[in-house]
Design a protein around this motif. Structure first.
Motif, PDB file in Angstrom:
ATOM      1  N   TRP A  98       0.816  -1.120  -0.045  1.00 45.54           N
ATOM      2  CA  TRP A  98       0.068  -0.004   0.023  1.00 45.54           C
ATOM      3  C   TRP A  98       0.893   1.215   0.014  1.00 45.54           C
ATOM      4  CZ3 TRP A  98      -5.046  -0.227  -0.792  1.00 45.54           C
ATOM      5  CH2 TRP A  98      -5.754  -1.427  -0.390  1.00 45.54           C
ATOM      6  N   SER A  99       0.611   1.945  -0.743  1.00 45.49           N
ATOM      7  CA  SER A  99       1.113   3.339  -0.491  1.00 45.49           C
ATOM      8  C   SER A  99       0.877   4.100   0.916  1.00 45.49           C
ATOM      9  CB  SER A  99       0.215   4.409  -1.671  1.00 45.49           C
ATOM     10  OG  SER A  99      -0.796   4.875  -1.543  1.00 45.49           O
ATOM     11  N   LEU A 109      -3.406   2.026 -13.137  1.00 45.41           N
ATOM     12  CA  LEU A 109      -2.949   3.595 -13.188  1.00 45.41           C
ATOM     13  C   LEU A 109      -1.676   3.920 -13.804  1.00 45.41           C
ATOM     14  CD1 LEU A 109      -3.439   6.758 -12.287  1.00 45.41           C
ATOM     15  CD2 LEU A 109      -1.970   6.223 -10.314  1.00 45.41           C
ATOM     16  N   GLY A 110      -0.854   3.076 -13.457  1.00 48.83           N
ATOM     17  CA  GLY A 110       0.520   2.979 -14.204  1.00 48.83           C
ATOM     18  C   GLY A 110       1.189   1.887 -13.831  1.00 48.83           C
ATOM     19  N   TRP A 111       2.639   1.975 -13.984  1.00 47.94           N
ATOM     20  CA  TRP A 111       3.611   1.036 -13.751  1.00 47.94           C
ATOM     21  C   TRP A 111       5.262   1.502 -13.581  1.00 47.94           C
ATOM     22  CZ3 TRP A 111       0.934   1.078 -18.309  1.00 47.94           C
ATOM     23  CH2 TRP A 111       1.681   1.363 -19.412  1.00 47.94           C
ATOM     24  N   GLY A 148       1.388  13.870   1.932  1.00 47.96           N
ATOM     25  CA  GLY A 148       1.347  13.055   0.737  1.00 47.96           C
ATOM     26  C   GLY A 148       0.657  13.613  -0.590  1.00 47.96           C
ATOM     27  N   GLY A 149       0.740  14.880  -0.749  1.00 46.04           N
ATOM     28  CA  GLY A 149       0.024  15.361  -1.931  1.00 46.04           C
ATOM     29  C   GLY A 149       1.211  15.198  -3.061  1.00 46.04           C
ATOM     30  N   GLY A 150       2.350  15.174  -2.734  1.00 40.51           N
ATOM     31  CA  GLY A 150       3.368  14.974  -3.873  1.00 40.51           C
ATOM     32  C   GLY A 150       3.754  13.711  -3.994  1.00 40.51           C
ATOM     33  N   GLY A 151       2.891  12.686  -3.854  1.00 36.27           N
ATOM     34  CA  GLY A 151       2.939  11.140  -4.292  1.00 36.27           C
ATOM     35  C   GLY A 151       3.945  10.508  -3.305  1.00 36.27           C
ATOM     36  N   PHE A 152       4.877   9.659  -3.732  1.00 35.69           N
ATOM     37  CA  PHE A 152       5.433   8.730  -2.603  1.00 35.69           C
ATOM     38  C   PHE A 152       6.445   8.302  -3.356  1.00 35.69           C
ATOM     39  CE2 PHE A 152       1.946   6.057  -4.411  1.00 35.69           C
ATOM     40  CZ  PHE A 152       2.692   4.942  -4.443  1.00 35.69           C
ATOM     41  N   VAL A 177       5.270   8.854  -7.277  1.00 34.32           N
ATOM     42  CA  VAL A 177       4.592   7.796  -7.640  1.00 34.32           C
ATOM     43  C   VAL A 177       3.096   8.027  -7.249  1.00 34.32           C
ATOM     44  CG1 VAL A 177       4.130   5.325  -7.678  1.00 34.32           C
ATOM     45  CG2 VAL A 177       6.455   6.034  -7.644  1.00 34.32           C
ATOM     46  N   GLY A 178       2.167   7.799  -8.218  1.00 35.41           N
ATOM     47  CA  GLY A 178       1.065   8.295  -8.053  1.00 35.41           C
ATOM     48  C   GLY A 178       0.499   9.543  -8.746  1.00 35.41           C
TER      49      GLY A 178
END
Length: 475
Positions: free
Chosen positions: A303-304, A332-334, A358-362, A379-380
């Protein structure tokens, strides 16, 4: 013991990490090890590190080796001191196992200073799930009253058996989340929930992932069929207090390339289940060069940190699938370039939040089959293929685990693999080899392929983020 070996990461001024501790290549040691093992002869096959993980308090790294050993490495107090780095790592505790295990779960309440919390769960073939103490109290001799060397014996056991039989089921995946009162074990077509305090008792709850195992048609098209290879708990399960047991939404993956979500806050109801084979095939049309990421069975679900995304990693794959759980089953992507197409080994990755909100992805950290460790950032935040932001060469063989310290400043990596390509390169080179060389060559050629193998480099290394490298690049 050999000292830590220098790598490209320590010599390159552009590297973002610095080696702070290492075991060295454990396959090349010829002297007695600190845990009392006999000396290793030239040409003898040795065990290698298969996986590594941090304890909850971040003081210890636990490793699982191919020679059926669990080792614990306590971090030096001056780990990050540049003047004393790199440190030489030696195991402070070793637990020899009678049978092989693929699952190792440390207690979520682990505190090094409290010996009674230093617990781990292990599942081996033809045995119940067992709980060990890493540092058991020394036993007292009845003759002279002197203390003897502590022996590692199971402190508790939890039978995991087939219904209507006395056959033990081996847990192929386990999950032990905070606060630690319950844990989940998985096997073929089944999940089971245990109470840690009820030693010697059967599971509280059994969840079948298919309606029936007796006939293929009864399970066809419903749920997911196959051996469950990984479990991951949603990060909000214990943090928001929605579940007193710490078990909420659990993502499971199988060797048959299926992913399922089960809500243990609602008696383990199946929320969703989908196959990932079609998603992996879609990556071929949108990847650079038209080459997909491949895959041959799920090895890890992650999980993110924000809980919005689910990462699915497979063996024999050169990438990691990223799903948005708000749209179940929709890719979503890879992540690209996680080179492991020719390896059946588990290559575990880890995640870390980019910002506090967490707004900038991970970030995603993962090793590869050639010893490189790669980092994907933000990512994300995008769809489709996602290439690594930076990497470094950390080892000379497959990096089985890459895990970040809870604080995010230290990274643990472990490597190791068998080498079948160079199976005969050292034939007749041992000092203790006697007899006719031609007869020995013929005998080796008749051996099965899996016996004609040799060791690749295997080591456990600790890295820290080097803040000085970023200043140099800006200048």
């Amino acid at each position: 013991m050999e000292g830590p070996e220098a790598t490209e990461a320590t010599d390159s001024p552009k590297s973002k990490v610095r080696l702070v501790a290492s075991t060295g290549d454990i396959t090349r040691r010829q002297q007695n090890s600190p845990n009392g093992q006999p000396p290793r002869k030239k040409g003898q096959l040795h065990g290698y590190f298969e996986s590594a993980q941090w304890t909850a308090d971040g003081t210890t790294v636990l490793t699982n080796s191919s020679n059926n050993e669990i080792n614990g490495y306590i971090l030096p107090s001056d780990l990050l001191d540049p003047e004393s780095s790199p440190h030489a790592l030696n195991p402070q505790v070793t637990i020899p196992l009678s049978e092989r295990t693929n699952v190792l779960c440390p207690a979520p309440y682990y505190q090094l200073s409290e010996a009674y919390t230093n617990q781990i769960l292990i599942s081996s073939r033809d045995l119940p799930i067992q709980l060990y103490y890493l540092y058991p109290p020394p036993s007292v001799s009845s003759q002279d009253g002197s203390a003897t060397k502590p022996k590692h014996q199971p402190a508790s056991s939890y039978p995991f058996m087939k219904a209507h039989s006395e056959t033990f089921l081996s847990a192929t995946a386990m999950l032990w989340p905070a606060p630690g009162t319950h844990f989940v074990a998985a096997t073929k077509n089944m999940l089971a929930k245990f109470d840690v305090s009820r030693t010697g008792e059967e599971p509280l709850l059994r969840i079948k992932t298919i309606p029936s195992e007796r006939h293929l048609s009864k399970g066809g098209g419903v749920g997911m069929r196959g051996t469950i290879s990984t479990l991951a708990s949603h990060p909000s399960s214990s943090s928001d207090g929605s579940s007193s047991t710490g078990l909420g939404l659990v993502a499971a993956g199988t060797w048959t390339r299926w992913v399922g979500m089960y809500d243990f806050a609602q008696a383990g109801d199946c929320v969703a289940a989908w196959g990932i084979e079609s998603a992996a095939q879609k990556t071929a049309g949108r990847s650079p060069g038209g080459v997909g990421i491949g895959g041959n069975g799920v090895t890890q679900t992650v999980w993110s940190p924000c809980g919005r995304y689910l990462l699915v990693s497979e063996r024999k794959s050169r990438g990691v699938l990223v799903y948005d759980v708000r749209v179940t089953g929709e890719l979503l992507g890879w992540l690209e370039d996680r080179d492991a197409l020719d390896s059946n080994q588990r290559i575990s990755c880890d995640v870390f939040p980019t910002g506090d909100d967490g707004g900038g992805g991970f970030e995603v950290w993962s090793g590869t089959a050639d010893g490189t460790v790669k980092v994907w950032e933000n990512v994300g935040m995008r769809e489709g293929p996602h290439v690594p932001a930076w990497d470094w060469l950390g080892h000379e063989s497959t990096v089985g685990s890459t895990c970040l310290h809870p604080a995010g400043s230290v990274i643990a990596t472990c490597s190791g693999a068998w080498d079948f390509a160079a199976q005969d390169k050292d034939a007749g080179s041992d000092d203790d080899v006697t007899g006719n060389a031609e007869n020995q060559e013929e005998a080796k050629r008749r051996l099965p392929t899996w016996m004609k193998r040799s060791n690749k480099e295997s080591s456990l290394k600790l890295w820290c983020l080097d803040s000085t490298s970023g200043d140099e690049e800006e200048e």
